[in-house]
Design a protein around this motif. Structure first.
Motif, PDB file in Angstrom:
ATOM      1  N   ILE A   7       0.890  -1.170   0.000  1.00  0.00           N
ATOM      2  CA  ILE A   7       0.000   0.000   0.000  1.00  0.00           C
ATOM      3  C   ILE A   7       0.925   1.216   0.000  1.00  0.00           C
ATOM      4  O   ILE A   7       1.693   1.417   0.948  1.00  0.00           O
ATOM      5  N   ILE A   8       0.871   1.990  -1.078  1.00  0.00           N
ATOM      6  CA  ILE A   8       1.768   3.143  -1.215  1.00  0.00           C
ATOM      7  C   ILE A   8       0.959   4.429  -1.068  1.00  0.00           C
ATOM      8  O   ILE A   8      -0.027   4.628  -1.795  1.00  0.00           O
ATOM      9  N   VAL A   9       1.371   5.260  -0.131  1.00  0.00           N
ATOM     10  CA  VAL A   9       0.635   6.509   0.095  1.00  0.00           C
ATOM     11  C   VAL A   9       1.420   7.676  -0.498  1.00  0.00           C
ATOM     12  O   VAL A   9       2.547   7.967  -0.073  1.00  0.00           O
ATOM     13  N   LYS A  31       3.332   2.478  13.181  1.00  0.00           N
ATOM     14  CA  LYS A  31       2.835   1.934  14.439  1.00  0.00           C
ATOM     15  C   LYS A  31       1.609   1.038  14.236  1.00  0.00           C
ATOM     16  O   LYS A  31       1.488  -0.004  14.881  1.00  0.00           O
ATOM     17  N   GLU A  32       0.733   1.443  13.362  1.00  0.00           N
ATOM     18  CA  GLU A  32      -0.557   0.749  13.235  1.00  0.00           C
ATOM     19  C   GLU A  32      -0.553  -0.389  12.226  1.00  0.00           C
ATOM     20  O   GLU A  32      -1.495  -1.157  12.162  1.00  0.00           O
ATOM     21  N   SER A  33       0.489  -0.493  11.396  1.00  0.00           N
ATOM     22  CA  SER A  33       0.406  -1.438  10.280  1.00  0.00           C
ATOM     23  C   SER A  33       1.233  -2.698  10.494  1.00  0.00           C
ATOM     24  O   SER A  33       2.203  -2.712  11.252  1.00  0.00           O
ATOM     25  N   GLU A  34       0.825  -3.737   9.774  1.00  0.00           N
ATOM     26  CA  GLU A  34       1.588  -4.990   9.772  1.00  0.00           C
ATOM     27  C   GLU A  34       1.995  -5.365   8.365  1.00  0.00           C
ATOM     28  O   GLU A  34       2.813  -6.237   8.149  1.00  0.00           O
ATOM     29  N   ASP A  45      11.014  16.642   2.294  1.00  0.00           N
ATOM     30  CA  ASP A  45      10.631  15.869   3.484  1.00  0.00           C
ATOM     31  C   ASP A  45      11.126  14.424   3.452  1.00  0.00           C
ATOM     32  O   ASP A  45      10.899  13.659   4.402  1.00  0.00           O
ATOM     33  N   ILE A  46      11.795  14.034   2.374  1.00  0.00           N
ATOM     34  CA  ILE A  46      12.229  12.634   2.247  1.00  0.00           C
ATOM     35  C   ILE A  46      13.192  12.256   3.374  1.00  0.00           C
ATOM     36  O   ILE A  46      13.013  11.241   4.049  1.00  0.00           O
ATOM     37  N   ARG A  47      14.215  13.085   3.598  1.00  0.00           N
ATOM     38  CA  ARG A  47      15.224  12.730   4.607  1.00  0.00           C
ATOM     39  C   ARG A  47      14.589  12.566   5.991  1.00  0.00           C
ATOM     40  O   ARG A  47      14.843  11.590   6.695  1.00  0.00           O
ATOM     41  N   MET A  48      13.739  13.529   6.362  1.00  0.00           N
ATOM     42  CA  MET A  48      13.123  13.489   7.688  1.00  0.00           C
ATOM     43  C   MET A  48      12.309  12.200   7.878  1.00  0.00           C
ATOM     44  O   MET A  48      12.364  11.556   8.922  1.00  0.00           O
ATOM     45  N   ASN A  49      11.561  11.820   6.848  1.00  0.00           N
ATOM     46  CA  ASN A  49      10.751  10.600   6.939  1.00  0.00           C
ATOM     47  C   ASN A  49      11.626   9.354   6.956  1.00  0.00           C
ATOM     48  O   ASN A  49      11.376   8.417   7.712  1.00  0.00           O
ATOM     49  N   ALA A  50      12.667   9.359   6.106  1.00  0.00           N
ATOM     50  CA  ALA A  50      13.532   8.176   6.008  1.00  0.00           C
ATOM     51  C   ALA A  50      14.323   7.964   7.295  1.00  0.00           C
ATOM     52  O   ALA A  50      14.543   6.830   7.720  1.00  0.00           O
ATOM     53  N   GLU A  51      14.757   9.074   7.913  1.00  0.00           N
ATOM     54  CA  GLU A  51      15.593   8.948   9.115  1.00  0.00           C
ATOM     55  C   GLU A  51      14.792   8.676  10.381  1.00  0.00           C
ATOM     56  O   GLU A  51      15.337   8.280  11.396  1.00  0.00           O
ATOM     57  N   ASN A  52      13.487   8.914  10.315  1.00  0.00           N
ATOM     58  CA  ASN A  52      12.682   8.786  11.532  1.00  0.00           C
ATOM     59  C   ASN A  52      11.595   7.732  11.457  1.00  0.00           C
ATOM     60  O   ASN A  52      10.637   7.763  12.233  1.00  0.00           O
ATOM     61  N   SER A  53      11.705   6.826  10.494  1.00  0.00           N
ATOM     62  CA  SER A  53      10.750   5.721  10.427  1.00  0.00           C
ATOM     63  C   SER A  53      11.384   4.560   9.683  1.00  0.00           C
ATOM     64  O   SER A  53      12.425   4.718   9.039  1.00  0.00           O
ATOM     65  N   ASN A  54      10.737   3.404   9.783  1.00  0.00           N
ATOM     66  CA  ASN A  54      11.229   2.237   9.029  1.00  0.00           C
ATOM     67  C   ASN A  54      10.392   1.974   7.791  1.00  0.00           C
ATOM     68  O   ASN A  54      10.553   0.968   7.121  1.00  0.00           O
ATOM     69  N   ILE A  55       9.464   2.864   7.520  1.00  0.00           N
ATOM     70  CA  ILE A  55       8.621   2.702   6.323  1.00  0.00           C
ATOM     71  C   ILE A  55       9.435   3.122   5.096  1.00  0.00           C
ATOM     72  O   ILE A  55      10.037   4.208   5.112  1.00  0.00           O
ATOM     73  N   LYS A 210      -6.183   6.521  11.642  1.00  0.00           N
ATOM     74  CA  LYS A 210      -5.893   5.183  12.185  1.00  0.00           C
ATOM     75  C   LYS A 210      -6.906   4.168  11.664  1.00  0.00           C
ATOM     76  O   LYS A 210      -6.558   3.058  11.274  1.00  0.00           O
ATOM     77  N   LYS A 211      -8.169   4.594  11.670  1.00  0.00           N
ATOM     78  CA  LYS A 211      -9.239   3.702  11.232  1.00  0.00           C
ATOM     79  C   LYS A 211      -9.045   3.341   9.750  1.00  0.00           C
ATOM     80  O   LYS A 211      -9.194   2.180   9.356  1.00  0.00           O
ATOM     81  N   VAL A 212      -8.673   4.336   8.962  1.00  0.00           N
ATOM     82  CA  VAL A 212      -8.485   4.084   7.524  1.00  0.00           C
ATOM     83  C   VAL A 212      -7.299   3.138   7.294  1.00  0.00           C
ATOM     84  O   VAL A 212      -7.360   2.231   6.465  1.00  0.00           O
ATOM     85  N   ILE A 213      -6.223   3.325   8.066  1.00  0.00           N
ATOM     86  CA  ILE A 213      -5.047   2.450   7.923  1.00  0.00           C
ATOM     87  C   ILE A 213      -5.452   0.994   8.199  1.00  0.00           C
ATOM     88  O   ILE A 213      -5.147   0.094   7.424  1.00  0.00           O
ATOM     89  N   LYS A 214      -6.181   0.793   9.279  1.00  0.00           N
ATOM     90  CA  LYS A 214      -6.624  -0.567   9.639  1.00  0.00           C
ATOM     91  C   LYS A 214      -7.532  -1.148   8.561  1.00  0.00           C
ATOM     92  O   LYS A 214      -7.407  -2.316   8.170  1.00  0.00           O
TER      93      LYS A 214
END
Ligand code: G3P
Length: 220
Positions: A7-9, A31-34, A45-55, A210-214
């Motif tokens: 799922i690509i956002v 946090k919410e996804s498996e 914003d790429i660096r900030m997202n890449a450095e602060n998440s595992n997505i 959160k509900k939409v992610i689930k």
């Protein structure tokens, strides 16, 4: 290469997904996804997202240029340095020339980046497959940003896109996007032979993200 089903956002340029707000969404997904998610923030914003998440973080676009004397372009090497693991190429909202698409796919391959060429119909999807990207994403422009999902409104066209892409190159996987907003849309997309979806407004503009992610994950 991204894991599938995915799922690509695409964060596009929505106010709700800029800067810290975008990072908050990326962290919420983490946090919410498996399942296998990826996000496409704006270039700064790429660096900030890449450095602060595992997505996995993908660039929304790169230009078909080499490092050097260019102004106002998006350079592939800069995206890689910032932490991008892949690139959307030829999105409906950022169309490119065929020769540029080919060059970008080749350059991404050298950098080991996942390539996703977007196509507005099955014929373009078939031509895109000939360039050997990892994925071709079928997105009918008239459904982008709306409430009607490509996978329920145009199931036969999604199937045709998969057929045409596979006829050119069995190794190229197909995604679809436009109007995807819930698990049913994801399930329908996968049942038509795709390996995942691209979406934007259905999650970025949702009040209860959160509900939409689930719900989207339930479709897998
Ligand atoms: O890249 C995904 C996108 O174009 C779909 O947008 O808002 O219809 O989910 P949306």
């Amino acid at each position: 290469m991204l894991k599938t089903p995915t799922i690509i956002v695409n964060y596009k340029t929505y106010g709700a997904s800029i800067g810290e707000d975008g990072l908050e969404l990326t962290r919420m997904i983490e946090k919410e996804s498996e399942e296998n998610w990826a996000v496409c923030p704006q270039a700064p914003d790429i660096r900030m997202n890449a450095e602060n998440s595992n997505i996995p973080v993908l660039a929304q676009h790169v230009d078909a240029i080499e490092p050097g004397s260019h102004t106002g372009h998006d350079l592939l090497e800069t995206m890689v340095d910032a932490g991008a693991q892949g690139v959307l190429i030829n999105h409906s909202e950022k169309r490119l020339k065929l020769s540029d698409i080919e060059k970008i796919v080749d350059r991404c391959e050298e950098e080991d980046l996942t390539t996703i060429i977007c196509a507005n119909n099955p014929e373009v999807a078939s031509s895109a497959a000939a360039l050997k990207p990892d994925f071709v994403a079928y997105e009918p422009p008239q459904l982008i940003g709306g409430d009607i999902s490509v996978s329920t409104a145009k199931p036969e066209v999604v199937r045709e896109a998969v057929k045409k892409v596979k006829a050119v190159d069995e190794d190229v996987e197909v995604l679809c996007g436009a109007g995807v907003k819930d698990g049913e849309d994801v399930e329908a997309a996968l049942s038509l032979g795709t390996k995942g979806v691209l979406l934007a407004s259905g999650l970025v503009k949702a009040d209860d993200k959160k509900k939409v992610i689930k719900d989207l994950e339930d479709g897998i």
